[in-house]
Design a protein around this motif. Structure first.
Motif, PDB file in Angstrom:
ATOM      1  N   THR A 197       0.836  -1.203   0.000  1.00  0.00           N
ATOM      2  CA  THR A 197       0.000   0.000   0.000  1.00  0.00           C
ATOM      3  C   THR A 197       0.872   1.254   0.000  1.00  0.00           C
ATOM      4  O   THR A 197       0.634   2.192  -0.767  1.00  0.00           O
ATOM      5  N   ALA A 198       1.888   1.263   0.857  1.00  0.00           N
ATOM      6  CA  ALA A 198       2.783   2.426   0.941  1.00  0.00           C
ATOM      7  C   ALA A 198       3.547   2.627  -0.364  1.00  0.00           C
ATOM      8  O   ALA A 198       3.748   3.764  -0.809  1.00  0.00           O
ATOM      9  N   LEU A 199       3.977   1.554  -1.006  1.00  0.00           N
ATOM     10  CA  LEU A 199       4.672   1.658  -2.288  1.00  0.00           C
ATOM     11  C   LEU A 199       3.737   2.227  -3.357  1.00  0.00           C
ATOM     12  O   LEU A 199       4.145   3.072  -4.165  1.00  0.00           O
ATOM     13  N   ARG A 200       2.512   1.755  -3.373  1.00  0.00           N
ATOM     14  CA  ARG A 200       1.541   2.249  -4.355  1.00  0.00           C
ATOM     15  C   ARG A 200       1.304   3.747  -4.176  1.00  0.00           C
ATOM     16  O   ARG A 200       1.279   4.513  -5.145  1.00  0.00           O
ATOM     17  N   VAL A 201       1.140   4.171  -2.922  1.00  0.00           N
ATOM     18  CA  VAL A 201       0.868   5.577  -2.646  1.00  0.00           C
ATOM     19  C   VAL A 201       2.073   6.450  -2.999  1.00  0.00           C
ATOM     20  O   VAL A 201       1.924   7.545  -3.554  1.00  0.00           O
ATOM     21  N   ALA A 202       3.278   5.958  -2.692  1.00  0.00           N
ATOM     22  CA  ALA A 202       4.483   6.720  -3.044  1.00  0.00           C
ATOM     23  C   ALA A 202       4.553   6.954  -4.550  1.00  0.00           C
ATOM     24  O   ALA A 202       4.891   8.056  -5.009  1.00  0.00           O
ATOM     25  N   GLY A 203       4.230   5.925  -5.321  1.00  0.00           N
ATOM     26  CA  GLY A 203       4.220   6.081  -6.774  1.00  0.00           C
ATOM     27  C   GLY A 203       3.157   7.052  -7.245  1.00  0.00           C
ATOM     28  O   GLY A 203       3.407   7.885  -8.122  1.00  0.00           O
ATOM     29  N   ALA A 204       1.972   6.974  -6.640  1.00  0.00           N
ATOM     30  CA  ALA A 204       0.880   7.859  -7.034  1.00  0.00           C
ATOM     31  C   ALA A 204       1.212   9.310  -6.721  1.00  0.00           C
ATOM     32  O   ALA A 204       0.980  10.210  -7.536  1.00  0.00           O
TER      33      ALA A 204
END
Length: 211
Positions: free
Chosen positions: A77-84
């Motif tokens: 989840t944190a990786l996805r948000v960082a990318g977004a």
């Protein structure tokens, strides 16, 4: 297969279709793929976004909440948000801190055991002190306690693990921002009344120094 088993399978095909019968033998994941949460992480909510100026650099720190119980899901989840965030915000360093849904409310307490997963991302690692790769991703393996604190082993992903996770992601959505939803509702209400929506100043906190 025995005659009895053939009759059972035929009945399943009639009732649920061929895909239902196939699922009995090969499993749901083989047909439809793993659940989205296992690939791209869980739903989350934005708590706050802090913008810092450090030695001429712009650092962005985002605090988010999620009720994901599994550490692997939290770090995804944190990786996805960082990318977004990196796709619509300009910064030299992006930091995403994931808290439990029952975690602390005051930002001063959003540290230590309150952190379920943390991701750092930069496009230029050599310019950021302590960074040797574009990503740093770590999480606590244990499930959150009733007060939202995490107890367990702290695990850091290798760069290869991070690349595998990010490449496999199909959902690359940011967290839901309740403040943005409220502002959008205020604008719509003001427009309906024939007036202008109020403009808020300082929607995000800016700090000169952080822990």
């Amino acid at each position: 297969m025995s005659r009895k088993l053939l009759i059972i399978v035929a009945g399943v095909v009639v009732l649920t279709g061929a895909s239902g019968a196939a699922a009995i033998f090969v499993g749901r994941d083989a047909l439809l793929g793993p659940p989205a949460e296992q690939v791209s992480g869980a739903a989350c909510t934005t708590v706050s976004t802090v913008r810092l100026e450090r030695n001429g650099q712009h650092w962005l720190r985002k605090y988010v909440r999620s009720d994901a119980r599994d550490g692997d899901t939290r770090v995804k989840t944190a990786l996805r948000v960082a990318g977004a965030v990196s796709n619509h915000e300009e910064a030299d360093l992006y930091q995403v801190i994931l808290l439990d849904a029952a975690g602390p409310v005051n930002r001063a307490d959003m540290r230590g055991r309150a952190i379920g997963a943390e991701v750092l991302f930069t496009r230029n690692p050599s310019a950021i002190p302590g960074m040797t790769a574009p990503f740093v991703a770590r999480y606590t393996t244990g499930q959150p306690a009733g007060n939202g604190e995490f107890y367990g082993e702290r695990k850091e992903l290798s760069l290869d693990e991070i690349k595998t996770i990010v490449t496999a992601m199909e959902d690359r959505a940011d967290c839901v921002d309740p403040h943005a939803v409220e502002e959008a509702g205020g604008h719509a209400e003001a427009k309906a009344e024939g007036g202008e929506a109020p403009v808020e100043e300082g929607s995000h906190e800016v700090a000169a120094s952080e822990h």
